[in-house]
Write a protein that holds these residues in place. Sequence first.
Motif, PDB file in Angstrom:
ATOM      1  N   PRO A 178      12.724  -9.469 -19.575  1.00 60.29           N
ATOM      2  CA  PRO A 178      11.844 -10.439 -18.921  1.00 60.29           C
ATOM      3  C   PRO A 178      10.517 -10.501 -19.676  1.00 60.29           C
ATOM      4  N   GLY A 179       9.913 -11.666 -19.740  1.00 57.68           N
ATOM      5  CA  GLY A 179       8.604 -11.758 -20.368  1.00 57.68           C
ATOM      6  C   GLY A 179       7.647 -10.757 -19.746  1.00 57.68           C
ATOM      7  N   PHE A 180       6.830 -10.124 -20.575  1.00 52.47           N
ATOM      8  CA  PHE A 180       5.900  -9.114 -20.060  1.00 52.47           C
ATOM      9  C   PHE A 180       4.812  -9.782 -19.215  1.00 52.47           C
ATOM     10  N   VAL A 181       4.440  -9.106 -18.140  1.00 52.35           N
ATOM     11  CA  VAL A 181       3.341  -9.535 -17.277  1.00 52.35           C
ATOM     12  C   VAL A 181       2.166  -8.603 -17.545  1.00 52.35           C
ATOM     13  N   ASP A 182       1.074  -9.143 -18.046  1.00 54.98           N
ATOM     14  CA  ASP A 182      -0.154  -8.361 -18.251  1.00 54.98           C
ATOM     15  C   ASP A 182      -1.062  -8.639 -17.062  1.00 54.98           C
ATOM     16  N   ALA A 183      -1.174  -7.669 -16.174  1.00 52.90           N
ATOM     17  CA  ALA A 183      -1.823  -7.884 -14.884  1.00 52.90           C
ATOM     18  C   ALA A 183      -3.341  -7.810 -14.920  1.00 52.90           C
ATOM     19  N   HIS A 184      -3.936  -7.614 -16.120  1.00 52.07           N
ATOM     20  CA  HIS A 184      -5.402  -7.536 -16.191  1.00 52.07           C
ATOM     21  C   HIS A 184      -5.832  -7.841 -17.617  1.00 52.07           C
ATOM     22  N   VAL A 185      -6.259  -9.075 -17.847  1.00 51.75           N
ATOM     23  CA  VAL A 185      -6.729  -9.498 -19.167  1.00 51.75           C
ATOM     24  C   VAL A 185      -8.008 -10.319 -19.003  1.00 51.75           C
ATOM     25  N   HIS A 186      -8.637 -10.598 -20.140  1.00 49.90           N
ATOM     26  CA  HIS A 186      -9.802 -11.491 -20.177  1.00 49.90           C
ATOM     27  C   HIS A 186      -9.545 -12.510 -21.282  1.00 49.90           C
ATOM     28  N   LEU A 187      -8.977 -13.639 -20.922  1.00 46.21           N
ATOM     29  CA  LEU A 187      -8.547 -14.599 -21.934  1.00 46.21           C
ATOM     30  C   LEU A 187      -9.725 -15.248 -22.658  1.00 46.21           C
ATOM     31  N   ALA A 188     -10.677 -15.784 -21.914  1.00 46.36           N
ATOM     32  CA  ALA A 188     -11.796 -16.461 -22.580  1.00 46.36           C
ATOM     33  C   ALA A 188     -12.550 -15.494 -23.483  1.00 46.36           C
ATOM     34  N   TRP A 189     -12.827 -14.308 -22.976  1.00 51.18           N
ATOM     35  CA  TRP A 189     -13.519 -13.286 -23.767  1.00 51.18           C
ATOM     36  C   TRP A 189     -12.720 -12.975 -25.027  1.00 51.18           C
ATOM     37  N   THR A 190     -11.392 -12.833 -24.894  1.00 53.45           N
ATOM     38  CA  THR A 190     -10.546 -12.572 -26.058  1.00 53.45           C
ATOM     39  C   THR A 190     -10.665 -13.694 -27.081  1.00 53.45           C
ATOM     40  N   GLY A 191     -10.585 -14.933 -26.602  1.00 56.12           N
ATOM     41  CA  GLY A 191     -10.665 -16.069 -27.513  1.00 56.12           C
ATOM     42  C   GLY A 191     -12.001 -16.177 -28.218  1.00 56.12           C
TER      43      GLY A 191
END
Length: 523
Positions: free
Chosen positions: A56-69
């Motif tokens: 199954p596709g991995f679920v990352d339950a805690h990320v910061h997308l905008a900060w990463t970008g």
Amino acid sequence: MLCTRLTNARFLTMDPDHPVAHDLGIWRGRIVGLDEAVTSLPAREVIDLRGATVLPGFVDAHVHLAWTGFKENTVSIAGLTRVEDVLAVVGRAATRTATPGGWVSIAGYDQRALGRHLTAAELDGVSHGRKVFILHDSGHGCVVNTAVLDLLPADIPHENGFLAEGAMAAARALRLPYSQRELAEAIGRAARTCLAEGVTACAEAGIGGGLVGHSPVELGAYQLARDKDLLPLRVQLMVSADRLRQVDAHDDDGLTRALDLGLRTGFGDDRLSVGALKIFTDGGMMARTAALSSPYEGLDHAGQLQDDPDVLAETIVDGHRAGWQLAVHAIGDRAADVALDALEHAQRRWPRPGARHRIEHAGLIRPDQLPRFARLGVSAVVQPNFLRFFGDDYAAIMGEERAPWLYRGRAFLDHGIPLVGSSDRPVTDGSPLRAVQFMVERASESGRAIGPDERITVDEALHAYTVAGARACHWEDILGSLTPGKRADLVVLGDDPRRVDPSRIGDIEVVATYVDGVEVQSR
């Protein structure tokens, strides 16, 4: 007729009723059957996966997308170990900023690499009349020059230009907000990085305000990203608790503070939705601001809470009463006490057994706190890669007695506490496979064992990044296992994590990633 049939693969379904399969059928983005249930059906497309392993596709339950970008497009000083080299990078970045008085943003700061913090005076010497803001990799601190300090109220505390927690937030607010266009583009960059590592769904850990938000209209940026096809994976948005405000709702609603219109956890669809309410109770171990019950080893302080314990508890109780799932940031054991006390009071006074509240990080949990987690039904959302990359440092500052309590695995499972995997990307490496390897080995990059009694099996680690991650985000009906009826989100791997030596799990190739049955990332 099937839209697609995937064949000649080893599907590790994470479904105990049908744990392994060789064929999988997809129709309109959903899994409709496995093995003999689909092999005789016609399909518009049959894809031979050539013996690959599929999860199954991995679920990352805690990320910061905008900060990463944003970080991906920001000048970085990561890896530099000499102050003069750092200052040279800052100076070059300042000269490339055309506007006098403009902002110079630098990423990748970690005082541990330098042996001390930079100072405002040092930055003044290379800033060329610009405002310099250097974000600590933890997200819990920054270093600024005098041009920034002069814009802050006189009562904002700092240490020669280093600001932590609320003081950092005050400095950061001077630069905000970002435009929705800037945010959407950053989100899109981060989303592509997630897909390349097999992540098909994630929970963005704080929008709209607080320490990590980028705009008071940040939710709109995610809608814009979706409208412009920049959001190829599923995202759930945690809302910063400081967006709550007093409301004049009906007495029967029991609401003292809420978002406008009563918006709360669950609003949206299976591609973009509102998730938990994000509440910060303490800081971070990298910045030495996680709140502990006794001092850091070799230091004369025990970190700090974000506010008075009663104020933090009131926010937790108000969020619970308003119908939110809560995601309470608590890294140190003292912060965990504050969170558990408030959650226990809220559940006793206003029971919500299905709330699925979460403790984000749960970085240092004492043995006596484990039964409380279990009794309250609280999930532990951990970041194993913190110890893979920072474990030597964390163990040193915790000391011999406390180091085995760091980012637990086995103890949570043995107490019946849901163990949920996540990355906190971009604070550290976001790869679920490297995190799985650490959970199994409990070894830092140097080879040091960090809490070896907390080791878990490969199956248990994969469960944390699939089934448990989906449940923590209320996605268990559509994600987390390759079960007929669920969305066809898959990750195709070059090898089977259960069959290779644990030391090789992190190096397994992500061959392709599928969302809704469509390949969205391939090597």
